[in-house]
Design an enzyme around this catalytic site. Structure first.
Site, short mmCIF file in Angstrom:
data_model
loop_
_atom_site.label_atom_id
_atom_site.label_comp_id
_atom_site.label_asym_id
_atom_site.label_seq_id
_atom_site.Cartn_x
_atom_site.Cartn_y
_atom_site.Cartn_z
N LYS A 195 -43.92 -14.74 44.64
CA LYS A 195 -42.86 -13.74 44.81
C LYS A 195 -41.78 -13.98 43.75
CE LYS A 195 -38.96 -13.41 46.95
NZ LYS A 195 -38.14 -12.62 46.01
N GLY A 247 -34.97 -22.58 43.33
CA GLY A 247 -33.83 -21.72 43.67
C GLY A 247 -32.68 -22.55 44.18
N GLU A 269 -37.46 -27.34 43.76
CA GLU A 269 -36.68 -27.57 42.55
C GLU A 269 -35.38 -26.80 42.74
OE1 GLU A 269 -34.74 -27.15 39.66
OE2 GLU A 269 -36.32 -26.05 38.57
N CYS A 303 -30.50 -24.53 36.05
CA CYS A 303 -30.30 -25.53 37.11
C CYS A 303 -29.90 -26.88 36.53
CB CYS A 303 -31.55 -25.64 37.96
SG CYS A 303 -33.04 -25.77 37.00
N GLU A 400 -22.19 -26.05 42.07
CA GLU A 400 -22.93 -25.44 40.98
C GLU A 400 -22.36 -24.04 40.73
OE1 GLU A 400 -27.07 -24.40 41.80
OE2 GLU A 400 -27.58 -25.25 39.85
P1 NDP Z 1 -31.98 -18.09 46.02
O1 NDP Z 1 -32.29 -19.50 46.27
O2 NDP Z 1 -31.52 -17.25 47.14
O3 NDP Z 1 -33.26 -17.35 45.40
C1 NDP Z 1 -34.39 -17.97 44.84
C2 NDP Z 1 -35.65 -17.25 45.31
O4 NDP Z 1 -35.85 -17.44 46.71
C3 NDP Z 1 -35.61 -15.74 45.13
O5 NDP Z 1 -36.90 -15.28 44.82
C4 NDP Z 1 -35.17 -15.27 46.50
O6 NDP Z 1 -35.47 -13.93 46.75
C5 NDP Z 1 -35.96 -16.20 47.40
N1 NDP Z 1 -35.44 -16.36 48.74
C6 NDP Z 1 -34.20 -16.10 49.23
N2 NDP Z 1 -34.12 -16.43 50.54
C7 NDP Z 1 -35.34 -16.92 50.90
C8 NDP Z 1 -35.88 -17.45 52.11
N3 NDP Z 1 -35.15 -17.56 53.21
N4 NDP Z 1 -37.17 -17.86 52.11
C9 NDP Z 1 -37.91 -17.80 50.99
N5 NDP Z 1 -37.44 -17.31 49.81
C10 NDP Z 1 -36.18 -16.88 49.76
O7 NDP Z 1 -30.96 -18.00 44.84
P2 NDP Z 1 -29.96 -16.78 44.55
O8 NDP Z 1 -30.64 -15.84 43.70
O9 NDP Z 1 -29.34 -16.23 45.79
O10 NDP Z 1 -28.82 -17.57 43.78
C11 NDP Z 1 -27.81 -18.26 44.51
C12 NDP Z 1 -27.42 -19.53 43.83
O11 NDP Z 1 -28.55 -20.39 43.75
C13 NDP Z 1 -27.00 -19.37 42.39
O12 NDP Z 1 -25.65 -19.07 42.28
C14 NDP Z 1 -27.32 -20.72 41.82
O13 NDP Z 1 -26.25 -21.59 42.05
C15 NDP Z 1 -28.49 -21.17 42.60
N6 NDP Z 1 -29.77 -21.01 41.89
C16 NDP Z 1 -30.39 -22.11 41.41
C17 NDP Z 1 -31.56 -21.98 40.71
C18 NDP Z 1 -32.26 -23.15 40.16
O14 NDP Z 1 -33.06 -23.00 39.25
N7 NDP Z 1 -32.06 -24.32 40.70
C19 NDP Z 1 -32.15 -20.68 40.42
C20 NDP Z 1 -31.46 -19.57 41.02
C21 NDP Z 1 -30.31 -19.76 41.71
P3 NDP Z 1 -34.39 -12.83 46.26
O15 NDP Z 1 -34.34 -12.87 44.80
O16 NDP Z 1 -34.94 -11.57 46.73
O17 NDP Z 1 -33.09 -13.22 46.93
#
Ligand code: NDP
Length: 490
Positions: A195, A247, A269, A303, A400
Site C-alpha cells: 500500500k 512511517g 522503520e 527519516c 521530528e
Molecule cells: P504515517 O506513519 O501515518 O504514514 C505512513 C504510511 O502508513 C502511509 O502509507 C499511511 O497511509 C499508512 N498508515 C497510516 N495509518 C495506518 C495504520 N493505522 N495502519 C497501517 N498503515 C497506516 O505518516 P504520515 O504520512 O501521517 O506522516 C506523519 C509524520 O510521520 C511525519 O510528519 C513524519 O514526522 C513521520 N514520517 C516518517 C517517515 C519515515 O520515513 N520515518 C515517513 C513518513 C512520515 P496514508 O498515507 O493513507 O496515511
C-alpha cells in the site's frame, strides 16, 4: 588573474541568476483514474471511494486513485497467496531474471518515473532523477543477484520464504521505499501486497505497469492504494505472514499493538532526530555541504535527516556564518526545474505540522534564521530555516519536524557530543565531521544510531543495511541483512 582574498569574498556574495530549465513532461502519461493492481491486472475495485492525488507545487489534481476497502485488500492478499506456491518453487535463477528485468525497466522508464515522482511528491527533479530512481533500480539489481545465492548468504541453514508480505510505505521516497520493500521480499521467494502513501501513489501505479511489462507471474506483486484504514486492513489480514512498515513512530506502535500475538513477522522503520556532529578539526566547507545535504535534501522529509547540528563551540561562529551564506544560495521553487534545490512540501497537513513546530521554537526562545526567499503563491512551501539558541528541552530539538528546519546546538568535548547526540528517543542515524579517524571510531562506538556517516551524510547503497534503535524501529533493510526478515532459517 590571481584571485585575491577580497575578490573571492565578493564572488562568494554574488547571487547568480539562472535561466529556467524545466524538465519536459510531454513524455509522461498520467491517467485520469487508476484501478487496483491485483492478480497481474489493473482492475476495477470493489470500493466505490476514490480520492484525488495532487501536485503539491501547484495544488492541481493529477489523477484519482481508489481508497481500497476490506474486499479489495482481501482480494489482493488472496491473489498473493495463490501466487506464492509457484513463485517460491520457481528456480531461484528464474526469480532473479524477473528482478533483473524489473531493474532494467525502471532504468528504461527512469525519466518518466522521475517526473511522476516530482509532480506527485514535490521533490526537486534533480533529486528524483539522480537519487530516487537510480537507487530504486540499483535495489532490484542488487537483490536479483541474491535470489539464487540464499544458501551461500546463510550457510548450513535452509532459507525458506515466509509467504505473503504486507508492506506499507510513506510519501517521502515513494518508489525507493517500494523498491526497499519489494526487491528483497521477491528475491527471498515471497509474494507481496503493497500500500503506497495517500499523497504519493502514482509511481507505484507506473511500477504496476512495469510488473506487467516484465511479465511477472500474476499475483506476485499486488498494489492497493488507499488511506491509513487500507494499510491497517492489510497488516492485520490473517493470511499476511510478514509486515514491513516505514512511517511515523506513532503508526508503527499502532501496528505493533494490532498484530501482537498473531505470529506475523514485523520490521519497522520509523522516525529519527539525527545529530550531525562537527568537530573543530573538520574541513568546514565540506561540513557545510554535508549539513545542507543532511537537512535540506528532499525538504527535510527524510527519516534520517541531520536535523540537530551539534557544533564544537570553538568553531560555531565561523561555521554558522558559512552555513547562513550557503542557505542564501539555495534556490526554492518549481520542483520540475533542474536548478531547484528546495521543492514543495509534500502536503498541506505536513506544512501545517512544520509551521506549528517552528512557531513553538520561536515561542520557547530559539532564534530563527531564514534567508530572503520568495515563496510561490500556490502550493505548499517552507523556506530553509535554522534555529540557534536551542535548548535540548525545546520541542524543535526533541521532535521530528520532517521539514527543512535545522536546530543548532553546541558542545565542548567529545563526551558531551555523545551525550547530546544520544539524548533522544530515536536512534536512526548520525554524522561525524572530523579530521581524525580514531575520533570517528570512538564516536561511532558510543552513538546509539543504526547508521553513522563519517565526513558525509545521507549516503545510501543497496549493499548497506539501514535501520534503527529505540523508537526508530527494528529490523534492517538493505544488504544481506535485508533478506533476513523475509526468510525462515531452519
Ligand atoms: P504515517 O506513519 O501515518 O504514514 C505512513 C504510511 O502508513 C502511509 O502509507 C499511511 O497511509 C499508512 N498508515 C497510516 N495509518 C495506518 C495504520 N493505522 N495502519 C497501517 N498503515 C497506516 O505518516 P504520515 O504520512 O501521517 O506522516 C506523519 C509524520 O510521520 C511525519 O510528519 C513524519 O514526522 C513521520 N514520517 C516518517 C517517515 C519515515 O520515513 N520515518 C515517513 C513518513 C512520515 P496514508 O498515507 O493513507 O496515511
Amino acid at each position: 588573474m590571481a584571485i585575491t582574498k577580497k575578490h573571492s569574498a565578493e564572488l562568494a556574495k554574488q547571487v547568480f541568476e539562472y535561466a529556467p530549465a524545466p524538465e519536459a513532461i510531454d513524455h509522461v502519461k498520467i491517467q485520469p483514474r487508476y484501478g487496483l493492481f491485483i492478480g497481474g491486472k489493473m482492475g476495477a475495485p470493489h470500493s466505490r471511494k476514490r480520492f484525488p492525488t495532487i501536485n503539491p507545487a501547484t495544488e492541481k489534481t493529477l489523477s484519482e486513485v481508489v481508497e481500497g476497502d476490506e474486499v479489495d485488500v482481501d482480494r489482493a492478499v488472496k491473489a498473493a497467496s495463490k501466487a506464492f506456491d509457484s513463485w517460491a518453487r520457481l528456480s531461484p535463477s528464474r526469480r532473479a531474471r524477473y528482478l533483473f528485468r524489473i531493474s532494467r525497466l525502471v532504468q528504461e522508464r527512469s525519466r518518466e518515473l522521475a517526473v511522476v515522482e516530482t509532480m506527485d511528491g514535490g521533490k526537486p527533479i534533480k533529486e528524483s532523477r539522480d537519487v530516487d530512481i537510480p537507487l530504486s533500480a540499483a535495489h532490484f539489481f542488487y537483490y536479483a543477484g541474491w535470489a539464487d545465492k540464499l544458501e551461500w548468504a546463510f550457510p548450513n541453514r535452509k532459507p525458506r520464504p515466509l509467504g505473503v508480505a504486507g508492506q506499507v510505505i510513506p510519501w517521502n521516497f515513494p518508489l525507493l521505499m517500494l523498491a526497499w520493500k519489494i526487491a528483497p521480499a521477491l528475491a527471498a521467494g515471497n509474494t507481496v501486497v503493497l500500500k503506497p502513501a495517500e499523497t504519493t501513489p502514482l509511481s507505484a501505479m507506473v511500477f504496476a505497469e512495469i510488473c506487467m511489462q516484465a511479465e511477472l507471474p500474476p499475483g506476485v506483486v499486488n498494489i492497493v492504494t488507499g488511506a491509513g484504514k487500507t494499510g491497517s486492513l492489510l497488516v492485520t489480514h490473517p493470511a499476511v505472514k510478514k509486515v514491513a512498515f516505514t512511517g511515523s513512530t506513532e503508526v508503527g506502535k499502532l501496528i505493533q499493538r494490532a498484530i501482537a500475538g498473531s505470529g506475523k513477522r514485523l520490521t519497522l522503520e520509523l522516525g529519527g532526530k539525527a545529530a550531525n556532529i562537527v568537530f573543530e578539526d573538520a574541513p568546514l566547507d565540506q561540513a557545510v555541504e554535508g549539513i545542507v545535504n543532511g537537512i535540506y535534501f528532499n525538504q527535510g522529509h527524510v527519516c534520517c535527516a541531520g536535523s540537530r547540528l551539534l557544533v564544537q563551540e570553538s568553531i560555531a561562529e565561523p561555521l554558522l556564518e558559512k552555513l547562513k551564506r550557503r542557505l542564501s544560495t539555495l534556490r526554492l521553487g518549481d520542483p520540475l526545474d533542474k536548478n531547484t534545490d528546495i521543492g514543495a512540501i509534500n502536503s498541506r497537513a505536513q506544512l501545517e505540522k512544520i509551521q506549528g513546530l517552528v512557531e513553538s521554537g520561536v515561542e520557547e526562545g530559539a532564534e530563527l534564521y531564514q534567508p530572503e526567499c520568495v515563496l510561490p503563491e500556490r502550493g505548499f512551501w517552507f523556506p530553509p530555516s535554522l534555529f540557534t539558541n536551542v535548548s535540548q528541552s525545546y520541542r524543535i530539538a526533541r521532535e521530528e519536524i520532517f521539514g527543512p528546519v535545522l536546530s543548532v546546538l553546541t558542545f565542548r568535548t567529545p563526551t558531551e557530543a555523545v551525550e547530546k547526540a544520544n539524548n533522544t528517543p530515536y536512534g536512526l542515524s548520525a554524522g561525524v565531521w572530523t579530521d581524525k579517524g580514531s575520533r570517528i571510531l570512538w564516536m561511532a562506538e558510543r552513538m546509539r544510531a543504526g547508521v553513522v556517516w563519517a565526513n558525509t551524510f545521507n549516503r545510501f547503497d543497496p549493499t548497506s543495511p539501514f535501520g534503527g534503535y529505540k523508537e526508530s524501529g527494528f529490523g534492517r533493510e538493505g544488504g544481506v541483512h535485508g533478506l533476513l526478515p523475509y526468510l525462515e532459517l531452519n
